[in-house]
Design an enzyme around this catalytic site. Structure first.
Site, short mmCIF file in Angstrom:
data_model
loop_
_atom_site.label_atom_id
_atom_site.label_comp_id
_atom_site.label_asym_id
_atom_site.label_seq_id
_atom_site.Cartn_x
_atom_site.Cartn_y
_atom_site.Cartn_z
N TYR A 141 0.97 -1.12 -0.08
CA TYR A 141 0.10 -0.25 -0.10
C TYR A 141 0.81 1.24 -0.10
O TYR A 141 0.42 2.40 -0.53
CB TYR A 141 -0.63 0.19 1.16
CG TYR A 141 -2.26 -0.51 1.06
CD1 TYR A 141 -2.31 -2.09 0.48
CD2 TYR A 141 -3.42 0.15 1.43
CE1 TYR A 141 -3.62 -2.51 0.56
CE2 TYR A 141 -4.63 -0.58 1.23
CZ TYR A 141 -4.79 -1.71 0.88
OH TYR A 141 -5.94 -2.53 0.51
N LYS A 192 3.08 -15.25 2.06
CA LYS A 192 3.25 -16.09 0.56
C LYS A 192 5.02 -16.31 0.52
O LYS A 192 5.49 -15.71 -0.43
CB LYS A 192 2.68 -15.22 -0.32
CG LYS A 192 2.67 -15.84 -1.73
CD LYS A 192 1.57 -16.87 -1.88
CE LYS A 192 1.61 -17.54 -3.27
NZ LYS A 192 0.85 -18.74 -3.26
N ASP A 224 -3.18 -18.20 0.07
CA ASP A 224 -4.02 -18.86 -0.66
C ASP A 224 -4.69 -19.90 0.20
O ASP A 224 -6.14 -20.15 0.13
CB ASP A 224 -3.57 -19.36 -1.97
CG ASP A 224 -2.41 -20.13 -1.79
OD1 ASP A 224 -1.86 -20.12 -0.66
OD2 ASP A 224 -1.89 -20.82 -2.78
N ASP A 248 -6.46 -6.94 4.18
CA ASP A 248 -7.48 -6.18 3.57
C ASP A 248 -8.34 -7.29 3.03
O ASP A 248 -9.65 -7.25 3.24
CB ASP A 248 -7.02 -5.33 2.34
CG ASP A 248 -8.20 -4.64 1.55
OD1 ASP A 248 -9.01 -4.29 2.30
OD2 ASP A 248 -8.10 -4.52 0.27
N ASP A 252 -12.30 -9.08 4.60
CA ASP A 252 -13.55 -9.21 3.97
C ASP A 252 -13.93 -10.43 3.96
O ASP A 252 -15.32 -10.56 4.19
CB ASP A 252 -13.43 -8.45 2.43
CG ASP A 252 -13.84 -7.10 2.35
OD1 ASP A 252 -13.42 -6.33 3.32
OD2 ASP A 252 -14.20 -6.73 1.22
#
Ligand code: IPM
Ligand code: MG
Length: 357
Positions: A141, A192, A224, A248, A252
């Site tokens: 970000y 990751k 994942d 983020d 959600d």
């Protein structure tokens, strides 16, 4: 006790409507001993329209001086074509960064009354109580360089940089381990590391840090797989700690386990537990101004403010119990409505919580 100053930043879309309901709740507690004063500021598109910037200096000053910040949401169709540097989202990212609010706590708790509102089977989500700790002021970000450039052949190329320093990983890790110590004592670090060096360092640093926390058990998971496990068997998690962008996305995803994104509060804290409190959902411009949005995530964010920054755990409990009570009474905004319950508006929901206090 000194009066605590709260900066209130309603923002855009449904922001003003949902913040108004959380303010009702805070003002009610204000009549019962909570010593706070509220001061309003502009942020996001609303600020851009008025001042030409999504994060005016006045808002930043107000927020720096305040003990805590209550934020609605930013963004909307109206501002989507603006240059990225003045888009509403920049205001939100700017305040997070300027105030050093690096620790984003996003609890996903399923209220038993809403087990049927989740798209997942009730037994998969019943009793869910998980905490996502998202790094909020670093990673892709904010990494430099970033931009869109034109290559020699005339083709355009967009680029961003995913970078994490050890110190940034350590401080978010500590927050996660401390929280886990007060819960079930399990941290799952999501990365990751099989592909990205920045998160290979993330994994190494978390592993090293875990040695200081003998009471907490650390595990690692690739992002994942974590996304898959969240919808397969979410109750395996206690605390998840992860990077800005993974957090983020995963938060959600986790919100849907609880029935509606309209239920999830969040806290963004600095080193001294000063914080900004906001629902995790966005500004929902499609339903703005209709008095149908769910104000509970914002009301629960106010509860988090009382707990984490204002040291008023008992009042925080009261808000959370009041929310539980209105759900028991069958009151539902449209996002969590199902047959046999009573559909209420944004303001009716807020009034009901105040009454239940
Ligand atoms: C969130 C939002 C923000 C983010 C947007 C509005 C910039 O999605 O708080 O999760 O990506 O952090
Ligand atoms: Mg988000």
């Amino acid at each position: 006790m000194m009066t605590k100053k709260i900066a209130v930043l309603p923002g855009d879309g449904i922001g003003p409507e949902i913040v108004a309901e959380a303010v009702k709740v805070l003002e009610k507690l204000g009549t019962e001993g909570l010593d706070i004063s509220l001061e309003y500021g502009l942020i996001g598109g609303a600020a851009y329209d008025e001042t030409g910037t999504p994060l005016p200096e006045a808002t930043l000053t107000l927020s720096k001086q305040a003990d805590a910040i209550l934020l609605g949401a930013v963004g909307g169709y109206k501002w989507e074509s603006l240059d990225i540097s003045v888009r509403p989202e920049k205001g939100l990212l700017g305040i997070r960064s300027e105030l050093n609010l690096f620790a984003n706590l996003r609890p996903a708790i399923l209220y038993p009354q809403l087990a049927g509102a989740s798209t997942l089977k009730a037994d998969v989500v019943a009793g869910l109580d998980l905490m996502i700790v998202r790094e909020l002021t670093g990673g892709i970000y904010f990494g430099q360089p970033r931009g869109i450039r034109t290559l020699e052949n005339g083709e355009k190329e967009g680029f961003n940089t995913l970078v994490y320093r050890e110190s940034e990983i350590n401080r978010i890790g500590k927050v996660a381990f401390d929280i886990a110590g007060k819960r079930q004592g399990r941290v799952c670090s999501v990365d990751k590391a099989n592909v990205l060096e920045s998160t290979e360092l993330w994994r190494e640093t978390m592993t090293e840090l875990a040695k200081d926390y003998s009471d907490v058990e650390l595990s690692h998971m690739y992002v994942d797989n974590a996304a898959m496990q969240l919808v397969r068997a979410p109750k395996q998690f206690d605390v998840m700690v992860t990077t800005n962008m993974f957090g983020d996305i995963l938060s959600d995803c986790a919100s849907m386990l609880t029935g509606s994104i309209g239920m999830l509060p969040s806290a963004s804290l600095d080193e001294n537990s000063k914080g900004m409190y906001e629902p995790i959902h966005g500004s929902a411009p499609d339903i703005a101004g209709q008095n149908i949005a769910n104000p509970l995530a914002t009301i629960l964010s106010a509860a988090m403010m009382l707990r984490y920054t204002l040291d008023e755990a008992e009042m925080a409990d009261r808000i959370e119990n009041a929310v539980s009570k209105v759900l028991d009474d069958g009151l539902r905004t449209v996002d969590i409505y199902s047959d046999g319950t009573t559909k209420v508006s944004t303001s009716e929901m807020g009034d009901a919580v105040v009454a239940a206090l």
